[in-house]
Design a protein around this motif. Sequence first.
Motif, PDB file in Angstrom:
ATOM      1  N   TYR A  64       0.835  -1.204   0.000  1.00  0.00           N
ATOM      2  CA  TYR A  64       0.000   0.000   0.000  1.00  0.00           C
ATOM      3  C   TYR A  64       0.866   1.249   0.000  1.00  0.00           C
ATOM      4  CZ  TYR A  64      -3.710  -3.229   1.494  1.00  0.00           C
ATOM      5  OH  TYR A  64      -4.600  -4.256   1.583  1.00  0.00           O
ATOM      6  N   LEU A  65       1.942   1.219   0.801  1.00  0.00           N
ATOM      7  CA  LEU A  65       2.841   2.366   0.870  1.00  0.00           C
ATOM      8  C   LEU A  65       3.506   2.610  -0.482  1.00  0.00           C
ATOM      9  CD1 LEU A  65       4.239   4.545   2.548  1.00  0.00           C
ATOM     10  CD2 LEU A  65       5.960   2.847   3.191  1.00  0.00           C
ATOM     11  N   LEU A  66       3.909   1.531  -1.158  1.00  0.00           N
ATOM     12  CA  LEU A  66       4.514   1.663  -2.485  1.00  0.00           C
ATOM     13  C   LEU A  66       3.532   2.297  -3.462  1.00  0.00           C
ATOM     14  CD1 LEU A  66       6.699   1.048  -4.632  1.00  0.00           C
ATOM     15  CD2 LEU A  66       5.650  -1.207  -4.883  1.00  0.00           C
ATOM     16  N   THR A  67       2.291   1.861  -3.439  1.00  0.00           N
ATOM     17  CA  THR A  67       1.282   2.424  -4.340  1.00  0.00           C
ATOM     18  C   THR A  67       1.013   3.883  -4.011  1.00  0.00           C
ATOM     19  OG1 THR A  67       0.243   0.236  -4.463  1.00  0.00           O
ATOM     20  CG2 THR A  67      -1.043   2.104  -5.262  1.00  0.00           C
ATOM     21  N   PHE A  68       0.944   4.214  -2.728  1.00  0.00           N
ATOM     22  CA  PHE A  68       0.684   5.601  -2.325  1.00  0.00           C
ATOM     23  C   PHE A  68       1.800   6.528  -2.794  1.00  0.00           C
ATOM     24  CE2 PHE A  68       1.445   8.870   0.992  1.00  0.00           C
ATOM     25  CZ  PHE A  68       0.334   9.663   0.720  1.00  0.00           C
ATOM     26  N   VAL A  69       3.047   6.105  -2.617  1.00  0.00           N
ATOM     27  CA  VAL A  69       4.179   6.923  -3.082  1.00  0.00           C
ATOM     28  C   VAL A  69       4.129   7.078  -4.602  1.00  0.00           C
ATOM     29  CG1 VAL A  69       6.692   7.037  -3.252  1.00  0.00           C
ATOM     30  CG2 VAL A  69       5.619   6.327  -1.116  1.00  0.00           C
ATOM     31  N   ALA A  70       3.747   6.018  -5.306  1.00  0.00           N
ATOM     32  CA  ALA A  70       3.658   6.088  -6.767  1.00  0.00           C
ATOM     33  C   ALA A  70       2.595   7.093  -7.201  1.00  0.00           C
ATOM     34  CB  ALA A  70       3.341   4.705  -7.340  1.00  0.00           C
ATOM     35  N   LEU A  71       1.477   7.166  -6.487  1.00  0.00           N
ATOM     36  CA  LEU A  71       0.414   8.097  -6.857  1.00  0.00           C
ATOM     37  C   LEU A  71       0.815   9.545  -6.629  1.00  0.00           C
ATOM     38  CD1 LEU A  71      -2.849   6.331  -5.607  1.00  0.00           C
ATOM     39  CD2 LEU A  71      -1.705   6.189  -7.818  1.00  0.00           C
ATOM     40  N   LEU A  72       1.762   9.779  -5.737  1.00  0.00           N
ATOM     41  CA  LEU A  72       2.201  11.148  -5.483  1.00  0.00           C
ATOM     42  C   LEU A  72       2.913  11.758  -6.689  1.00  0.00           C
ATOM     43  CD1 LEU A  72       3.548  10.912  -1.812  1.00  0.00           C
ATOM     44  CD2 LEU A  72       1.325  11.730  -2.594  1.00  0.00           C
ATOM     45  N   PHE A  73       3.424  10.924  -7.595  1.00  0.00           N
ATOM     46  CA  PHE A  73       4.091  11.439  -8.790  1.00  0.00           C
ATOM     47  C   PHE A  73       3.100  12.057  -9.765  1.00  0.00           C
ATOM     48  CE2 PHE A  73       7.314   8.573  -7.165  1.00  0.00           C
ATOM     49  CZ  PHE A  73       8.491   9.248  -7.429  1.00  0.00           C
ATOM     50  N   GLY A  74       1.840  11.673  -9.694  1.00  0.00           N
ATOM     51  CA  GLY A  74       0.830  12.288 -10.543  1.00  0.00           C
ATOM     52  C   GLY A  74       0.617  11.557 -11.852  1.00  0.00           C
ATOM     53  N   ALA A  75      -0.556  11.782 -12.447  1.00  0.00           N
ATOM     54  CA  ALA A  75      -0.925  11.103 -13.691  1.00  0.00           C
ATOM     55  C   ALA A  75      -0.034  11.515 -14.849  1.00  0.00           C
ATOM     56  CB  ALA A  75      -2.395  11.387 -14.021  1.00  0.00           C
ATOM     57  N   SER A  76       0.397  12.780 -14.887  1.00  0.00           N
ATOM     58  CA  SER A  76       1.231  13.245 -15.998  1.00  0.00           C
ATOM     59  C   SER A  76       2.564  12.498 -16.035  1.00  0.00           C
ATOM     60  CB  SER A  76       1.467  14.748 -15.888  1.00  0.00           C
ATOM     61  OG  SER A  76       2.101  15.066 -14.655  1.00  0.00           O
ATOM     62  N   PHE A  77       3.134  12.203 -14.871  1.00  0.00           N
ATOM     63  CA  PHE A  77       4.394  11.471 -14.811  1.00  0.00           C
ATOM     64  C   PHE A  77       4.230  10.066 -15.370  1.00  0.00           C
ATOM     65  CE2 PHE A  77       6.981   8.338 -12.542  1.00  0.00           C
ATOM     66  CZ  PHE A  77       8.263   8.791 -12.807  1.00  0.00           C
ATOM     67  N   TRP A  78       3.169   9.372 -14.963  1.00  0.00           N
ATOM     68  CA  TRP A  78       2.973   7.990 -15.412  1.00  0.00           C
ATOM     69  C   TRP A  78       2.568   7.939 -16.883  1.00  0.00           C
ATOM     70  CZ3 TRP A  78       5.340   4.770 -12.594  1.00  0.00           C
ATOM     71  CH2 TRP A  78       5.424   4.957 -11.222  1.00  0.00           C
ATOM     72  N   TRP A  79       1.837   8.956 -17.348  1.00  0.00           N
ATOM     73  CA  TRP A  79       1.495   8.981 -18.767  1.00  0.00           C
ATOM     74  C   TRP A  79       2.750   9.192 -19.619  1.00  0.00           C
ATOM     75  CZ3 TRP A  79      -1.241   7.541 -22.570  1.00  0.00           C
ATOM     76  CH2 TRP A  79      -1.241   8.233 -23.783  1.00  0.00           C
ATOM     77  N   ASP A  80       3.617  10.066 -19.176  1.00  0.00           N
ATOM     78  CA  ASP A  80       4.864  10.301 -19.915  1.00  0.00           C
ATOM     79  C   ASP A  80       5.737   9.045 -19.916  1.00  0.00           C
ATOM     80  OD1 ASP A  80       6.780  12.239 -21.218  1.00  0.00           O
ATOM     81  OD2 ASP A  80       7.978  11.674 -19.487  1.00  0.00           O
ATOM     82  N   LEU A  81       5.776   8.352 -18.787  1.00  0.00           N
ATOM     83  CA  LEU A  81       6.554   7.118 -18.712  1.00  0.00           C
ATOM     84  C   LEU A  81       5.956   6.030 -19.601  1.00  0.00           C
ATOM     85  CD1 LEU A  81       8.998   5.847 -17.369  1.00  0.00           C
ATOM     86  CD2 LEU A  81       7.524   5.139 -15.468  1.00  0.00           C
ATOM     87  N   LEU A  82       4.619   5.969 -19.649  1.00  0.00           N
ATOM     88  CA  LEU A  82       3.969   4.992 -20.516  1.00  0.00           C
ATOM     89  C   LEU A  82       4.258   5.278 -21.982  1.00  0.00           C
ATOM     90  CD1 LEU A  82       2.003   2.583 -20.739  1.00  0.00           C
ATOM     91  CD2 LEU A  82       0.135   4.251 -20.867  1.00  0.00           C
TER      92      LEU A  82
END
Length: 344
Positions: free
Chosen positions: A316-334
């Motif tokens: 849960y902690l790993l997922t929470f930290v990942a969400l702090l990066f924001g959708a724009s970060f994960w979209w760019d990485l994708l």
Amino acid sequence: MLSIYVDLALGLVLAFLMLSLLVSGLNEAFVRLLGIRSKFLWAYLRDTMDGSDAQGKSWLPAKVADVFASLPFVRDPRPVHSDQPAPVEAAQAPEHETKAEDAMTKLLYQRVQEIDHPKRGRTSIANIPPERFAVALMEMAAVEKDGVEGLLTKLKAMGSPLHGHLKGVWDSAQRDMDRFRQGVETWFDGEMQRLSMLYKRYVKWVVALLGFVVVLLFTMDGLEYGKTLLRDNAFRASVTAVSEAGPDAYSELKEQCAQSNPVPCITDTLSQPALVKVFDHAIVNIVIPAEGEPSVNWNGGTWWDRLTTLSHWPGYLLTFVALLFGASFWWDLLRRLTGIRGRR
């Protein structure tokens, strides 16, 4: 071997992207519902143009706790909406006005109310261009007997904090009206940038809170999800081995589907990848059967048992930290992983 890690990365990034989009959507819904952006703008304008309220309290929140407790719910700094067009001429600033009456805020609203539409009886204006603000001040100064000098005199008599800002701009412009207007635009643009930074600093705490709630509601264990992705990849490899090696490789799949007919078991497993199963542990889940219509089921018992299992909390902690990066970060990485090019 490389494809296994690529699948793992894509699965994790896509899951974090979906949850981040959910967090961003919830945040935007709260912002629009409560008119947060508009309240931030008019709280700043009241503090800058008229000073603190009658009790001596600032309209703009000073602490993060004030954002949650004061600004969205208790005191609404926005002027009352008016459906009338702006007056042909700006009204004169009063010689002396109590802070409770917010004279300068009302005068400013009169000059920009054409771009307004109602939101529960209050203004919905959340952005005033620096050019429009400067023109509004010039219109206020035009009705004064001594122009800008007369407006500055009244602002000083009213105890308006705006007097000090405009006085500095007026002196640096050397009493030139055109330079004064440009100076007001530059000053107000800088103030709006500072206000935007303040707004983002407060909003990130709201986003963090929403992210924590989303992780707990979906009980999204990032570590477990990564393991499930690898298991799915291994299962697909086993199915491929059956098709290539023949019945001799059937024993491994038979062990995994020992409680049911192996063929429907394999079909059902391959039709439910890890990305779909990751939301099965939410407090409310949606079941989409092979035939019939989807159904929404209460999953409170399973959700609570999973939530109270301490071994899941590192995930849960790993997922929470990942969400702090924001959708724009994960979209760019994708996009980088898949080679998708953004449109310019």
